[in-house]
Motif scaffolding. Structure first.
Motif, PDB file in Angstrom:
ATOM      1  N   ARG A 111       0.828  -1.199   0.000  1.00  0.00           N
ATOM      2  CA  ARG A 111       0.000   0.000   0.000  1.00  0.00           C
ATOM      3  C   ARG A 111       0.872   1.263   0.000  1.00  0.00           C
ATOM      4  NH1 ARG A 111      -4.233  -1.751  -1.520  1.00  0.00           N
ATOM      5  NH2 ARG A 111      -3.839   0.132  -2.702  1.00  0.00           N
ATOM      6  N   ALA A 112       1.985   1.200   0.733  1.00  0.00           N
ATOM      7  CA  ALA A 112       2.860   2.373   0.823  1.00  0.00           C
ATOM      8  C   ALA A 112       3.519   2.692  -0.508  1.00  0.00           C
ATOM      9  CB  ALA A 112       3.918   2.153   1.894  1.00  0.00           C
ATOM     10  N   THR A 113       3.708   1.685  -1.364  1.00  0.00           N
ATOM     11  CA  THR A 113       4.339   1.931  -2.665  1.00  0.00           C
ATOM     12  C   THR A 113       3.356   2.502  -3.674  1.00  0.00           C
ATOM     13  OG1 THR A 113       3.873  -0.272  -3.595  1.00  0.00           O
ATOM     14  CG2 THR A 113       5.885  -0.033  -2.262  1.00  0.00           C
ATOM     15  N   GLY A 114       2.057   2.402  -3.395  1.00  0.00           N
ATOM     16  CA  GLY A 114       1.050   2.924  -4.314  1.00  0.00           C
ATOM     17  C   GLY A 114       0.596   1.942  -5.368  1.00  0.00           C
ATOM     18  N   VAL A 115       1.138   0.715  -5.366  1.00  0.00           N
ATOM     19  CA  VAL A 115       0.742  -0.276  -6.360  1.00  0.00           C
ATOM     20  C   VAL A 115      -0.684  -0.747  -6.068  1.00  0.00           C
ATOM     21  CG1 VAL A 115       1.615  -2.279  -5.071  1.00  0.00           C
ATOM     22  CG2 VAL A 115       1.530  -2.362  -7.563  1.00  0.00           C
ATOM     23  N   THR A 116      -1.468  -1.020  -7.109  1.00  0.00           N
ATOM     24  CA  THR A 116      -2.797  -1.573  -6.899  1.00  0.00           C
ATOM     25  C   THR A 116      -2.672  -3.036  -6.490  1.00  0.00           C
ATOM     26  OG1 THR A 116      -2.972  -2.051  -9.277  1.00  0.00           O
ATOM     27  CG2 THR A 116      -3.976  -0.005  -8.474  1.00  0.00           C
ATOM     28  N   VAL A 117      -3.664  -3.515  -5.753  1.00  0.00           N
ATOM     29  CA  VAL A 117      -3.584  -4.848  -5.151  1.00  0.00           C
ATOM     30  C   VAL A 117      -4.864  -5.631  -5.421  1.00  0.00           C
ATOM     31  CG1 VAL A 117      -3.443  -6.120  -2.959  1.00  0.00           C
ATOM     32  CG2 VAL A 117      -2.030  -4.073  -3.314  1.00  0.00           C
ATOM     33  N   SER A 118      -4.695  -6.911  -5.766  1.00  0.00           N
ATOM     34  CA  SER A 118      -5.829  -7.838  -5.830  1.00  0.00           C
ATOM     35  C   SER A 118      -5.526  -9.031  -4.933  1.00  0.00           C
ATOM     36  CB  SER A 118      -6.090  -8.308  -7.268  1.00  0.00           C
ATOM     37  OG  SER A 118      -4.958  -8.971  -7.808  1.00  0.00           O
ATOM     38  N   THR A 119      -6.574  -9.732  -4.542  1.00  0.00           N
ATOM     39  CA  THR A 119      -6.416 -10.934  -3.731  1.00  0.00           C
ATOM     40  C   THR A 119      -7.547 -11.889  -4.038  1.00  0.00           C
ATOM     41  OG1 THR A 119      -5.965 -11.738  -1.473  1.00  0.00           O
ATOM     42  CG2 THR A 119      -7.775 -10.169  -1.737  1.00  0.00           C
ATOM     43  N   ASP A 120      -7.338 -13.158  -3.715  1.00  0.00           N
ATOM     44  CA  ASP A 120      -8.367 -14.183  -3.886  1.00  0.00           C
ATOM     45  C   ASP A 120      -8.621 -14.811  -2.525  1.00  0.00           C
ATOM     46  OD1 ASP A 120     -10.017 -16.305  -4.543  1.00  0.00           O
ATOM     47  OD2 ASP A 120      -8.914 -16.823  -6.361  1.00  0.00           O
ATOM     48  N   LEU A 121      -9.846 -14.673  -2.021  1.00  0.00           N
ATOM     49  CA  LEU A 121     -10.216 -15.195  -0.701  1.00  0.00           C
ATOM     50  C   LEU A 121     -10.663 -16.646  -0.768  1.00  0.00           C
ATOM     51  CD1 LEU A 121     -12.291 -12.107   0.501  1.00  0.00           C
ATOM     52  CD2 LEU A 121      -9.836 -12.532   0.781  1.00  0.00           C
ATOM     53  N   HIS A 122     -10.733 -17.201  -1.967  1.00  0.00           N
ATOM     54  CA  HIS A 122     -11.099 -18.603  -2.194  1.00  0.00           C
ATOM     55  C   HIS A 122     -12.434 -18.933  -1.520  1.00  0.00           C
ATOM     56  CE1 HIS A 122      -7.322 -19.318  -4.217  1.00  0.00           C
ATOM     57  NE2 HIS A 122      -6.716 -18.672  -3.234  1.00  0.00           N
ATOM     58  N   ASN A 123     -12.480 -19.980  -0.706  1.00  0.00           N
ATOM     59  CA  ASN A 123     -13.764 -20.424  -0.147  1.00  0.00           C
ATOM     60  C   ASN A 123     -14.043 -19.806   1.226  1.00  0.00           C
ATOM     61  OD1 ASN A 123     -11.683 -21.873   1.067  1.00  0.00           O
ATOM     62  ND2 ASN A 123     -12.910 -23.715   1.353  1.00  0.00           N
ATOM     63  N   TRP A 124     -13.859 -18.501   1.325  1.00  0.00           N
ATOM     64  CA  TRP A 124     -14.158 -17.771   2.559  1.00  0.00           C
ATOM     65  C   TRP A 124     -15.645 -17.888   2.872  1.00  0.00           C
ATOM     66  CZ3 TRP A 124     -15.045 -11.868   2.993  1.00  0.00           C
ATOM     67  CH2 TRP A 124     -15.017 -11.479   4.341  1.00  0.00           C
ATOM     68  N   ASP A 125     -15.952 -17.993   4.173  1.00  0.00           N
ATOM     69  CA  ASP A 125     -17.358 -18.078   4.568  1.00  0.00           C
ATOM     70  C   ASP A 125     -17.964 -16.712   4.845  1.00  0.00           C
ATOM     71  OD1 ASP A 125     -16.194 -17.341   6.939  1.00  0.00           O
ATOM     72  OD2 ASP A 125     -16.856 -19.100   8.082  1.00  0.00           O
ATOM     73  N   GLY A 126     -17.172 -15.649   4.649  1.00  0.00           N
ATOM     74  CA  GLY A 126     -17.662 -14.307   4.881  1.00  0.00           C
ATOM     75  C   GLY A 126     -17.574 -13.862   6.325  1.00  0.00           C
ATOM     76  N   GLU A 127     -17.120 -14.741   7.224  1.00  0.00           N
ATOM     77  CA  GLU A 127     -17.098 -14.429   8.645  1.00  0.00           C
ATOM     78  C   GLU A 127     -15.706 -14.531   9.270  1.00  0.00           C
ATOM     79  OE1 GLU A 127     -19.680 -13.215  10.104  1.00  0.00           O
ATOM     80  OE2 GLU A 127     -21.095 -13.591   8.470  1.00  0.00           O
ATOM     81  N   GLN A 128     -14.881 -15.454   8.833  1.00  0.00           N
ATOM     82  CA  GLN A 128     -13.574 -15.653   9.460  1.00  0.00           C
ATOM     83  C   GLN A 128     -12.744 -14.372   9.382  1.00  0.00           C
ATOM     84  OE1 GLN A 128     -11.965 -19.072   7.368  1.00  0.00           O
ATOM     85  NE2 GLN A 128     -12.814 -20.490   8.859  1.00  0.00           N
ATOM     86  N   GLU A 129     -12.262 -13.922  10.539  1.00  0.00           N
ATOM     87  CA  GLU A 129     -11.538 -12.661  10.615  1.00  0.00           C
ATOM     88  C   GLU A 129     -10.231 -12.687   9.834  1.00  0.00           C
ATOM     89  OE1 GLU A 129     -10.956 -11.394  14.586  1.00  0.00           O
ATOM     90  OE2 GLU A 129     -13.086 -11.403  15.103  1.00  0.00           O
ATOM     91  N   TYR A 130      -9.597 -13.856   9.754  1.00  0.00           N
ATOM     92  CA  TYR A 130      -8.304 -13.942   9.073  1.00  0.00           C
ATOM     93  C   TYR A 130      -8.379 -13.352   7.667  1.00  0.00           C
ATOM     94  CZ  TYR A 130      -4.219 -15.946   6.777  1.00  0.00           C
ATOM     95  OH  TYR A 130      -3.059 -16.096   6.060  1.00  0.00           O
ATOM     96  N   HIS A 131      -9.417 -13.683   6.919  1.00  0.00           N
ATOM     97  CA  HIS A 131      -9.533 -13.250   5.530  1.00  0.00           C
ATOM     98  C   HIS A 131      -9.774 -11.746   5.390  1.00  0.00           C
ATOM     99  CE1 HIS A 131     -10.220 -17.555   5.380  1.00  0.00           C
ATOM    100  NE2 HIS A 131     -10.031 -17.543   4.084  1.00  0.00           N
ATOM    101  N   GLU A 132     -10.291 -11.123   6.450  1.00  0.00           N
ATOM    102  CA  GLU A 132     -10.624  -9.702   6.363  1.00  0.00           C
ATOM    103  C   GLU A 132      -9.395  -8.830   6.142  1.00  0.00           C
ATOM    104  OE1 GLU A 132     -12.911  -8.757   9.794  1.00  0.00           O
ATOM    105  OE2 GLU A 132     -14.721  -9.777   9.066  1.00  0.00           O
TER     106      GLU A 132
END
Length: 311
Positions: free
Chosen positions: A162-183
């Motif tokens: 984020r500090a470098t200004g580059v855009t970022v994407s990620t894949d959360l795969h089979n996240w259940d929408g609740e687990q804090e780790y993925h947030e």
């Protein structure tokens, strides 16, 4: 393409920096899933090869003509040698950081219909594992975009990106929408991919990602049902694309989708066109056996997109 993105493209050495997700899978073809208990099974083939999510995204991007650099932690072991050999064979630049616990491993059970059950060895990663900040900063500074796997060393690298200004994407795969780790990943990425597999309410989860984070685009893949695209508060269903040959394996389909989407996104295409590219790449991946690592090329993807547009 925006003026800012065009300027970045002209000065960058790398189109996409892929962080994390390098590892080795042992592929086992089984007669059915779920697999009923038995003392033993005769199976047609067992093979170990390099290729987890980061490997597959990097290979897919490279096959589409994007300058790709992969950064991750691997071990000084036979599995690490397979990762090094794959990157060298395919011409993907790879910067490795030593992982004392060894290279990430998994066993994938693949059924006759191409469905997959993955068993991940969680003993390889240690709590103190980190990607060196200086290395992340140096590689990000010459990259147009970073795609981040959801391994915990990559989570610590997000503020540096984020500090470098580059855009970022990620894949959360089979996240259940609740687990804090993925947030951690969901809320710090500009572009978020996830699967609907474990989501009770995909649209609700997608909108929460936008509300709580910085994502401008959220994509939820739904296998044969296609995918869902959330952009500027509008949810759009994108139909699946028929595979060009019979489906043999779903391994790497989501990673191929992400690579196809990023190919369009970095070219300045509208999100819907990017999702169509992703659907084409994902469908192609379903026709490739898990024991192989073939990805759709740029010419074939564009030709298939033109055919669909005409139809």
């Amino acid at each position: 393409m925006s003026a800012e993105r065009a300027e970045t493209a002209e000065t960058a050495e790398t189109d996409v920096l892929v962080l994390g997700g390098a590892g080795v899978d042992t592929i086992v073809y089984v007669p059915e899933l779920p697999l009923p208990y038995a003392d033993s099974y005769m199976v047609p083939r067992v093979e170990t090869r390099a290729g987890q999510t980061g490997n597959f995204v990097a290979l897919g991007l490279h096959a589409l003509g994007l300058r790709t650099h992969h950064l991750d932690m691997i071990g000084d072991d036979d599995a690490g040698d397979l990762v090094r050999a794959l990157c060298a064979e395919r011409g993907v630049a790879f910067t490795e950081v030593h992982q004392s616990g060894g290279t990430k491993r998994a066993v994938n059970l693949v059924g006759p219909d191409g469905r997959r059950l993955s068993l991940y060895d969680n003993s390889r990663s240690l709590p103190e594992d980190r990607l060196p900040e200086a290395t992340v900063r140096e590689l990000a500074a010459v990259s147009r975009h970073a795609h981040v796997s959801i391994t915990h060393p990559c989570g610590y690298a997000l503020p540096v990106l984020r500090a470098t200004g580059v855009t970022v994407s990620t894949d959360l795969h089979n996240w259940d929408g609740e687990q804090e780790y993925h947030e951690t990943f969901a809320h710090q990425a500009d572009l978020v991919f996830l699967s609907t597999t474990a989501l009770a309410d995909p649209e609700r989860t997608m909108r929460r990602v936008v509300e709580r984070g910085r994502a401008q685009v959220v994509v939820a893949t739904a296998g044969a049902e296609g995918s869902y695209l959330l952009v500027e508060d509008r949810l759009t269903h994108v139909p699946a694309v028929a595979p060009p040959t019979p489906v043999v394996d779903s391994n790497g389909a989501g990673d191929a989708y992400a690579a196809g989407f990023l190919f369009g996104w970095l070219a300045g295409e509208p999100p819907l066109r990017c999702a169509q590219y992703g659907a084409i790449a994902g469908a192609f991946a379903c026709t490739v056996p898990a024991t192989a690592s073939d990805s759709i090329g740029r010419d074939e993807l564009l030709a298939r997109a033109a055919e669909l547009e005409t139809a």
